[in-house]
Design a protein around this motif. Structure first.
Motif, short mmCIF file in Angstrom:
data_model
loop_
_atom_site.label_atom_id
_atom_site.label_comp_id
_atom_site.label_asym_id
_atom_site.label_seq_id
_atom_site.Cartn_x
_atom_site.Cartn_y
_atom_site.Cartn_z
N CYS A 133 0.68 -1.32 0.10
CA CYS A 133 -0.60 -0.29 0.02
C CYS A 133 0.95 1.32 -0.57
O CYS A 133 2.00 1.58 0.93
N CYS A 136 -1.99 6.24 -1.03
CA CYS A 136 -2.38 7.20 -1.20
C CYS A 136 -3.60 8.24 -0.72
O CYS A 136 -3.96 9.05 -1.44
N CYS A 139 -8.79 5.18 -0.93
CA CYS A 139 -8.24 3.95 -1.57
C CYS A 139 -9.58 3.52 -2.75
O CYS A 139 -10.61 3.72 -2.46
N LEU A 141 -9.30 -0.40 -4.04
CA LEU A 141 -10.07 -1.22 -3.21
C LEU A 141 -11.26 -2.15 -3.53
O LEU A 141 -11.07 -2.70 -3.85
N THR A 144 -11.16 -2.55 -7.24
CA THR A 144 -10.19 -3.87 -8.27
C THR A 144 -10.25 -5.33 -7.42
O THR A 144 -9.14 -5.69 -6.68
N CYS A 148 -4.37 -3.84 -5.39
CA CYS A 148 -4.16 -2.33 -5.25
C CYS A 148 -2.89 -2.16 -6.46
O CYS A 148 -1.92 -2.20 -6.98
N THR A 151 -0.39 0.77 -6.21
CA THR A 151 0.85 0.13 -5.43
C THR A 151 1.04 -1.01 -7.12
O THR A 151 2.61 -1.03 -6.29
N LYS A 203 -7.79 10.79 -9.62
CA LYS A 203 -7.16 11.24 -8.31
C LYS A 203 -6.89 12.01 -7.79
O LYS A 203 -5.93 13.01 -8.59
#
Lengths: 223, 484, 379, 553, 139
Positions: A133, A136, A139, A141, A144, A148, A151, A203
């Motif tokens: 991780c 950032c 998250c 996750l 997905t 991640c 990363t 992001k």
């Protein structure tokens, strides 16, 4: 957990070159779990330092101690206050956070890092840790299937693979799987491939250094 | 009915069977004819193929037998009669008097130092000596002394009792009598071991006439640190010469004293006394010269199958002779760097686990010479050294080889008391006199409830004796548990 | 009988191939190529591979002295001598003969005795003492008369001791039968494989003794005694007369005052002849006789009784430098006891030792026990 | 317990074994001067009654709380001296033993001063270590009254029946589909002269009838964990797998005769092995005028350097049966050394010679050469090479370990030797036990054995097993690791490194080690990054003290 | 300094190398008296710090003698020991002390000769390297 690795001895010995009384301060938190900075490693490092100095015929005093959590001032204060003037320098075997907490708490003493803090990671097997991780701050996750892309994808792509992978391996290094192919297979397995179709997102990368505040927990001045 | 077991014979087989049963919670009586348990293995210096010091690996077991809550040691005792049947034997046992209270005696050994009677020591195969009051061997269990009433002066009506005066523990009681008592047991294990064949019957080997021809067990005692020569390897002939020198010196001292007293009283001719003195002196110098000429032991010969595989004496093979000699040859190199050994054999029987590798190591690392040819004759050369005649079958030549010392690997024959036990207990013996067993039930004898293990059943090495002892324990346990 | 059959009958099949026989054999010690064990090995193999004919041609069959030293010590109790004797029989039958000594004079003499030629060889007896033509005791003299002539230049007097024997018997009131017709007992022929000749001689002797009505036959020579005692019954069944050796007969009669023995100050040693000792089991009688002679000290050789060593030649055959070596070793062993007289109880040993001594510088007297006894009794 | 250290040092002469090289009096004086040493004494034989009573007396007189004995190897004598300390009233683990015999006097004989200095160092290290010794208690654990027997040859079946006859439940697993092991293919057993199949069927019937024995055929051992009294065993039978808890295990996996590929041009037709001959004998279909047997075929050679003990007697037995079947057969046995040890074997050898079997010795450097119809050998008596007619050549090959011996040794964690036979605890005095407590051994798996010897060992192994089974609890000695929870960082390292998967995370979120299961190897103690695991039997402090003392001379 | 006699600490496991040392003893195989044995239940018990401490206290050499691979009584104690010894060698080279001062050996309980050869080999090697830089006083 935060994963770190001891610096090469040459660099360490260079850092503590002109000091005589050295406090080797371990941390029983993450660096103990990744066997880098726990009480045992404190003893190993101190022994090596003593051996080096003895070999060069120079005096040295090593004090060995370990905090419960070196990123928590309350865990450091009792130890360092007790040995206020017994040491010239602190060689901290904690992660970066630990080293800086000590530095902030005791500004008049030089604090040297014994470790390189690598990443927040997973213990794949005993002795092998891999980064998981990047912290950032936003998250992804959930979309997905727990893999991640920020990363694990070499380029940190948010919205799908770069297309350079071959036979499932990233173009950067053939023993690193392409994160997005992993995500694809995982979502397929969970038949949630439709997550991929959600609108691409942008992001808002955090500005360093981050800060988290929980007012409900903060201290109340009772005048 | 009784759930207890009697084990007859305190050698390694008896001890192992006794411990196996005791550890299973069964009460065991271990009966031994001699003053202490340990049997033949206690007389060995080292054991093959690991070169372990024999008493060192056996000592802890001796202790365990004495200390175990479920065992009762009946040493210096013999079986007089056995009646009843499996599950309910009545055994009449005679415990010979030691004339020493076993509980008081601390085996301090002061009594033995002062005891005037010196007799040959059977534990050391007669090579060393012991006193009338003696401990069978240093690590012997029970660790108490015994008075041998056949040589002790008190029992020959002479005035002595020195040992009673010295003994702080007042353990000595000349009035002690043999005790005969009855024992009820459910099963009996015969572990009476074996006897070493007396090779003096074989005239052509000269045992008994040539001093430096000894048996393998006597050689073990010469090698052993607590043996007659404290582990210093010496020839019996030089031992005899040393003893003679000591005697002559004593006689010379007496002769000088008599001469001085005659001169003082100056009556009667002194020249006669002077003549005997001169003769004694001359004899002494002769002996000293002979001893110097002998020098240390360098060449040792091991003669295999002495009285074994020989229809004139024992048709059977002793099973351990070959390995025993290889071991003694290896161990002897430690007692003198220039010692060389030669083994005369027909079949090298190294059939057990790690035996063959041990035999190869003996040849390669310890320089043992192997001559394939059975020794025909042992004579003496003109310096009195024993000489071996044999046909070296590999070289196909007759050889005449002189040695400093010749060790006879003697046969394994049934122990002395085995016939008496056979008719007391009714088990059959095989053609060689060992206890007969059913080929498919290895420890079961012809008498129900009576089992056999170790060399009492036939010649075997220590690991086989120990395995068979556990097997006998298993059968005995089955019998007393009444389920068998 | 085939070698295969012999192997089974004489327990040769039990041979453990251990080498004790070769180790004990006096011939193997001087003649390295000869090994009883290897010879048996070759014979067994040849029997197994059906090459019996070829193995019977072997030279080694004749090197064996048949002294029974190997038989005495064999751990498998192989009847080695019976085997050798039977093999020699087969070898002889196909013409493989042994090498006779002294150009075969003794063999010829024996041959002649079967030709029905009248002999007159008892003159010595009539001079020495009282004999008769019939009676209870028969004194079997054997080939002493012939040996007396053949080996006169050696200075031995076989007939001398025969005469002494007669005198002693007469002194005991026994006038034994001594006959001219007496033939050789056949010992040499038996061991040289010539069985037919042996049978002829034996049959004649048995018939002669029966004719003289004798019930007891006394032997001076161990070979005669052994041949009558062991081998005659093998071929002719139980004899109806008793076979006695002179020393056995006399050993317990010396003490009663029939003879006043004058002291003979000397140190002697005694050589056990193979035929008397190992093969007939008479060890103590000669020693008892020596012991009863005052002043005579007996020093035993190291290799005595069962371990005694052969005098080097048997059946007047195969006498060679090897035999000399065996004889000289034995004489040196006798010398080593410190004795000055080597006493033996067999005329042949006496001749062989005397012959060996004649060509050596060792001072050692060889005397026949009968001769020694007679001189002690000043007969 | 008073904290003041009072150490007693006892130095042994061991006859001349130690005193022959080292100056015992000098060592005593040196020991007396060491820190905390109250008394230093010498004994001629410390292991003898006089020695141990001297220790007990010294403990009482000087109220010692530590004992150091400098003598021989602790591997054989430590239990003995521990027992003496216990009888003298101090915890048996407040005892340290120094080996100045096998590790000093016996191996530095030609360098007496260096040996003396080394002995001094070793004693000083022991005394320094003794200061940090801590008392250790023993504790009890339950014993499962059930036995697992692996392998159902003559050995396995005999031990199973022996245990059942003494009232214990047995699980017998066999990897083949039917029981019986080697004997199923053999003809007859000498000297009992009983048919092998008869012997086996009788045992199999007894096992099937015995309700205390549960047998599983074509069963493969998968996994064994736990310790004496409490082994958990998993084995699979076809596609279903079983697990059970047993108290003890008996290894009777046996062995197989070597197939001599490429030796003496073995072809299985004219050149066969003894077991193939036995099959022919069983069917009585054999006709050959001349038979040549070759002993040590593939044995006592550099790559298989052991004597397989029983092939000579198998050969002799088969010769006698051959002589029965083919009256005038010529049989030659070519041997290096005939292993007819004991009474019965030697009698059989004699019987074979009587029956006309010819034994011919060959030297290893001139082995027989098998050609078709004949065998060339160097005949010792002929002194040259000859040919033996051979319609049939029989090779006596050694018994070798099964190829799954290695996997069983890994599953049970018990050692095997160079030839893959299982290694027993002590070659002389515990031939049927493994060093791993609770597992026993018998039959060909240990070393080639005749039927009679295998039966004997099987009964013996059963007796050894009964020792554990006949008590419902077993005492375990406390030489185990234990976690100091206040130091534990719950980093799971101990859980990952323990070979026996003993540590676990307890409800307080800290690592914990079940004393009963811990084997006392110390791997976790050395690996723990937080140095949180304590190992009283050999603590870090003790090792540090020993290291420091090593150099302090 | 040819008469330099190194002092070598040996960590030896109860089941295999200690037993091999005993066998070397009972077979009377002579070897140099420079080694001092510290007995441990298994070489897995030996931690990195133990080896470093021994060196720091002044031992000229340290070696860990464990069971043959695959025969460890505790299954993989000797593998663990091998990895830790290698780690110590790397650490030593980092502070430039000769890594050859520390070695790992494997032997079975039956290899008495090997135990003696290892002792000899290690003593010769350390003699060549010379005394430990950490104990000048004893040179």
């Amino acid at each position: 957990m935060i994963v770190g690795e001891r610096k090469p001895m040459e660099e360490l010995l260079g850092m503590i070159e002109d000091f005589e009384r050295i406090l080797v301060l371990g941390c029983k938190g993450c660096v103990t779990v990744c066997c880098a900075g726990g009480p045992k490693e404190v003893k190993t490092l101190s022994t090596l330092i003593r051996m080096d100095r003895k070999q060069k015929g120079r005096k040295v005093i090593t004090i060995e101690a370990s905090t419960e959590l070196q990123c928590e001032p309350e865990s450091i204060r009792p130890i360092l206050e007790k040995m206020a003037n017994q040491y010239d320098v602190v060689l901290s075997m904690a992660c970066g956070a630990g080293v800086q907490t000590v530095a902030k708490l005791f500004p008049d003493k030089l604090v040297l890092p014994a470790l390189n803090t690598n990443f927040t990671g997973i213990a794949e097997e005993h002795g092998v840790w891999t980064e998981a991780c990047l912290a950032c701050g936003d998250c992804v996750l959930g979309r997905t299937a727990g893999i991640c892309p920020v990363t694990l994808c070499a380029k940190g792509l948010l919205n799908g693979p770069c297309g350079g992978a071959s036979e499932g391996k990233c173009e950067v290094s053939k023993d690193q799987p392409c994160a997005w192919q992993e995500i694809y297979h995982a979502l397929k397995r969970l038949n949630r491939l439709h997550y991929l179709k959600q609108k691409p997102q942008v992001k808002d990368w955090p500005v360093h250094p981050g800060r988290v505040v929980r007012e409900d927990l903060r201290e109340v001045e009772t005048t | 009915m009784s759930k207890d077991v009697l084990v007859i014979g305190g050698g390694i087989a008896g001890i192992q069977a006794c411990l196996d049963l005791a550890d299973q919670g069964i009460t065991v009586y271990l009966l031994e004819r001699l003053p202490s348990i340990g049997g033949k293995m206690a007389q060995l210096d080292k054991t093959f193929p690991t070169n372990d010091c024999s008493i060192c690996i056996m000592g802890p077991k001796l202790f365990e037998v004495e200390r175990h809550p479920n065992t009762h040691l009946l040493t210096y005792s013999e079986v007089e009669a056995v009646d009843g049947e499996a599950g309910n034997f009545m055994v009449k046992i005679k415990k010979k008097a030691r004339y020493i209270d076993e509980d008081k005696c601390t085996a301090c050994g002061l009594c033995a130092e002062k005891c005037p009677v010196i007799v040959p020591d059977q534990f050391n195969m007669g090579l060393g000596t012991r006193r009338a009051i003696y401990k069978y061997f240093p690590q012997g269990i029970p660790s108490v002394y015994t008075i041998d009433d056949s040589v002790c002066r008190v029992f020959q009506g002479k005035k002595c009792k020195i040992c009673a005066k010295i003994c702080e523990a007042e353990a000595i009681d000349y009035e002690q009598k043999d005790i005969v008592f009855e024992l009820n047991v459910g099963a009996i294990i015969v572990a009476t071991g074996f006897e070493v064949f007396d090779p003096s019957d074989i005239k052509s080997y000269g045992y008994g006439t040539i001093a430096d021809v000894i048996t393998a067990l006597e050689f073990e005692r010469l090698l052993n640190a607590s043996g007659p020569t404290r582990g210093h390897l010496e020839r019996p002939s030089s031992l005899n010469i040393k003893a003679e020198i000591k005697q002559t010196e004593k006689k010379i001292k007496k002769a000088k004293a008599r001469l001085k007293s005659l001169e003082k009283k100056n009556q009667g001719s002194t020249d006669e006394a002077r003549k005997t003195l001169a003769a004694l002196d001359e004899r002494l110098s002769g002996l000293k010269a002979k001893e110097a000429a002998l020098g240390d032991v360098k060449d040792i010969a091991f003669v295999q199958c002495v009285g074994s595989r020989d229809l004139r004496y024992n048709a059977h093979c002793c099973s351990y002779g070959c390995m025993h000699s290889v071991k003694e040859a290896i161990v002897s190199t430690e007692h003198g760097s220039e010692i060389r050994s030669t083994i005369f054999f027909t079949d090298m029987r190294a059939y057990g686990k790690e035996f063959h590798e041990y035999f190869l190591r003996g040849g390669a690392e310890y320089g043992i010479q192997f001559v394939r040819g059975r020794v025909a004759e042992i004579n003496q050369d003109d310096h009195g050294r024993p000489v071996i005649w044999c046909e070296d079958m590999d070289a196909r030549k007759v050889k005449k080889l002189p040695f400093d010392l010749i060790v006879l690997a003697t046969a394994c024959v049934p122990s002395k008391g085995i016939e008496k036990l056979a008719n007391i207990m009714g088990f059959d013996s095989d053609q060689s006199g060992f206890v007969k067993t059913d080929p498919n039930k290895p420890t079961t004898t012809s008498a129900k409830g009576i089992f056999v293990c170790g060399c009492a059943n036939g010649p075997m090495d220590i690991p086989s004796s120990v395995s068979m002892a556990s097997a006998a324990a298993s059968m005995a346990a089955q019998t007393v548990k009444g389920l068998g | 009988m085939s070698i295969q059959g012999l192997i089974k009958k004489t327990r040769v099949s039990l041979c453990q191939d251990c080498g004790i026989c070769t180790g004990s054999c006096p011939v193997s010690r001087v003649l390295p190529s000869f090994s009883p064990r290897q010879m048996i090995g070759r014979l067994i193999l040849s029997a197994d591979l059906d090459m019996e004919e070829e193995s019977l041609r072997e030279e080694d069959i004749w090197s064996c002295l048949t002294c029974a030293r190997c038989l005495e010590r064999c751990p498998s109790k192989v009847e080695y001598l019976e085997f050798v004797r039977a093999v020699r029989e087969e070898a002889f039958r196909i013409g493989n003969k042994t090498r006779y000594a002294h150009d075969g004079i003794t063999q010829t003499l024996v041959q002649m005795q079967t030709a029905g030629m009248p002999q007159s060889k008892t003159a010595w007896a009539r001079e020495a003492g009282r004999i008769q033509d019939e009676g209870e005791y028969f004194l079997f003299v054997g080939c002493l008369p012939y040996l007396d002539v053949v080996f006169r230049e050696l200075g031995v007097s076989p007939l001398g001791s025969a005469g002494s024997m007669l005198k002693i018997l007469n002194r005991l009131g026994i006038d034994p039968v001594v006959r001219n017709e007496e033939r050789c007992c056949g010992h040499d022929m038996l061991w040289n494989g010539n069985v037919d000749l042996f049978k002829e001689l034996a049959a004649f002797n048995i018939e002669l003794i029966k004719r003289c009505g004798c019930k007891k036959v006394i032997f001076g020579c161990p070979e005669g005694y052994l041949t009558f005692k062991t081998y005659y019954p093998l071929y002719f069944g139980e004899l109806d007369f008793e076979i006695i050796h002179f020393y056995d007969f006399i050993s317990d009669k010396i003490t009663n005052n029939a003879f006043n023995l004058s002291p003979v100050e000397s140190t002697v040693t005694y050589h056990d002849p193979c035929r008397l000792g190992r093969m007939a089991g008479i060890y103590e009688a000669p020693r008892k006789i020596i012991a009863s002679i005052p002043g005579m000290k007996l020093k035993e050789m190291e290799r005595n009784r069962e371990s005694s060593v052969c005098c080097g030649v048997s059946c007047w055959a195969n006498c060679s430098s090897y035999s000399k070596q065996i004889q000289m070793d034995r004489i040196k062993e006798a010398k080593a006891t410190g004795a000055d007289t080597l006493i033996t109880a067999c005329p042949k040993c006496n001749i062989h030792f005397t012959c060996a001594l004649s060509s050596s510088d060792i001072e050692m007297e060889v005397k026949d026990l009968t001769h020694v006894m007679a001189s002690a009794m000043n007969i | 317990m008073n904290t003041e250290l009072r150490i007693g040092v006892f130095i042994c002469h061991c006859g001349i074994n130690i005193a022959g090289v080292l100056d015992i009096k000098g060592l005593c004086e040196y020991a007396k001067a060491l820190p905390n040493v109250v008394t230093a004494q010498a004994n001629l034989f410390t292991c003898a009654e006089t020695g141990t009573s001297a220790i007990k007396k010294a403990v009482k007189d000087n109220n010692l709380n530590r004992v150091v004995v400098a003598a021989c190897t602790p591997r054989t004598h430590e239990p003995l001296f521990r027992a003496s300390c216990k009888e003298a009233g101090i915890n048996p683990f407040l005892f340290e033993m120094v080996n100045i015999r096998e590790h000093c006097s016996w191996v530095h004989r030609h360098n007496k001063d260096a040996a003396q200095a080394k002995a001094g160092d070793l004693i000083r290290m022991a005394v320094a270590k003794a200061a940090f010794l801590e008392p250790i208690e023993t504790f009890k654990s339950k014993v499962e009254p059930l036995t697992l027997v692996i392998g159902s040859g003559i050995a396995g079946m005999t031990s199973a029946l022996a245990l059942a006859d003494q009232g214990f439940e047995v699980i017998l697993i066999e990897k083949e589909e039917n029981m019986g092991g080697l004997l199923r293919h053999l003809h007859k057993i000498a000297p009992a002269n009983v048919a092998a199949s008869e012997l086996i069927e009788e045992k199999i019937a007894a096992i099937k009838k015995n309700k205390r024995i549960k047998y599983f055929t074509s069963a493969i051992l998968e996994e064994v964990t736990g310790y004496v009294g409490n082994f958990s065993v998993r084995f699979s039978c076809g596609n279903d797998s079983y697990t059970c808890k047993v108290g003890v295990i008996i290894v009777a996996t046996g062995g197989i005769p070597l197939r001599p590929e490429g030796l003496f041009n073995y072809d299985g037709k004219n050149v066969i092995t003894q077991s193939e001959l036995e099959i022919k004998l069983k069917k009585r279909d054999i006709e050959a005028k001349s038979i040549v047997m070759i002993q040590c075929a593939g044995a006592r050679i550099p790559e298989r350097n052991y004597c397989s003990r029983i092939c000579c007697m198998v050969a002799i037995k088969n010769c006698l049966y051959l002589k029965d079947i083919i009256k005038d057969a010529k049989i030659f046995v070519l041997f290096r050394d005939i292993q007819a040890y004991g009474v019965e074997n030697e009698a059989l050898l004699l019987k074979a010679r009587e029956a006309g079997v010819r034994f011919i010795r060959y030297r290893p450097d001139t082995p027989p050469v098998v050609e078709n119809g004949k065998v060339k050998i160097y005949h010792p008596a002929m002194g040259k090479e000859i040919f033996l007619p051979a319609d049939l050549v029989v090779l006596s090959t050694p018994i070798v370990a099964h190829d799954d011996a290695e996997s069983i040794s890994r599953i049970l964690k018990v050692p095997i030797n160079g030839n893959k036979f299982f290694l027993e605890a002590h070659a002389k005095l515990s031939p049927l036990d493994f060093a791993f407590n609770g597992i026993y051994l018998c039959g060909n798996a240990r070393y080639p054995a005749t039927v009679r010897e295998a039966t004997c060992q099987a009964l013996g192994a059963a007796s050894r097993a009964c020792i554990t089974l006949s008590h419902d609890t077993i005492e375990r000695v406390g030489t185990v690791a234990s976690v100091q929870e206040e130091l534990c960082s719950t980093c799971f390292t101990c859980i990952k490194v323990c070979p026996y998967n003993v540590p676990y995370i307890n409800e307080r979120g800290r690592a914990e080690i079940e004393p009963m299961q811990c084997q006392g190897c110390g791997i976790c103690v050395a690996e723990c990054p937080a140095e949180a695991i304590e190992f009283k039997y050999i603590s870090d402090k003790q090792i540090m003290a020993a290291c420091e003392a090593l150099l302090a001379s | 300094m040819d008469n330099f006699e190194p002092l070598i600490a040996v960590f030896s496991c109860h089941y295999c190398s200690y037993a091999a040392a005993d066998l070397a003893g009972s077979s009377r195989i002579q070897y140099p008296p420079n080694i001092r044995i510290i007995k441990v239940p298994c070489t897995g018990r030996v931690s990195v710090n133990h080896i470093l401490m021994a060196l720091e206290d002044g031992s000229d050499g340290v070696y860990v003698a464990g069971c043959l691979k695959g025969t460890c009584h505790f299954i993989r104690g000797n593998y663990k020991a091998e990895k830790r010894v290698q780690y110590v060698k790397d650490l030593l080279s980092e502070i430039n002390i000769e890594p050859e001062r520390v070695q790992m050996y494997f032997m079975s309980a039956a290899e008495g000769t090997k135990f003696a050869n290892v002792a000899l080999e290690m003593t010769e090697a350390i003699k060549k390297i010379g005394h430990s830089p950490l104990n000048k006083s004893r040179s």
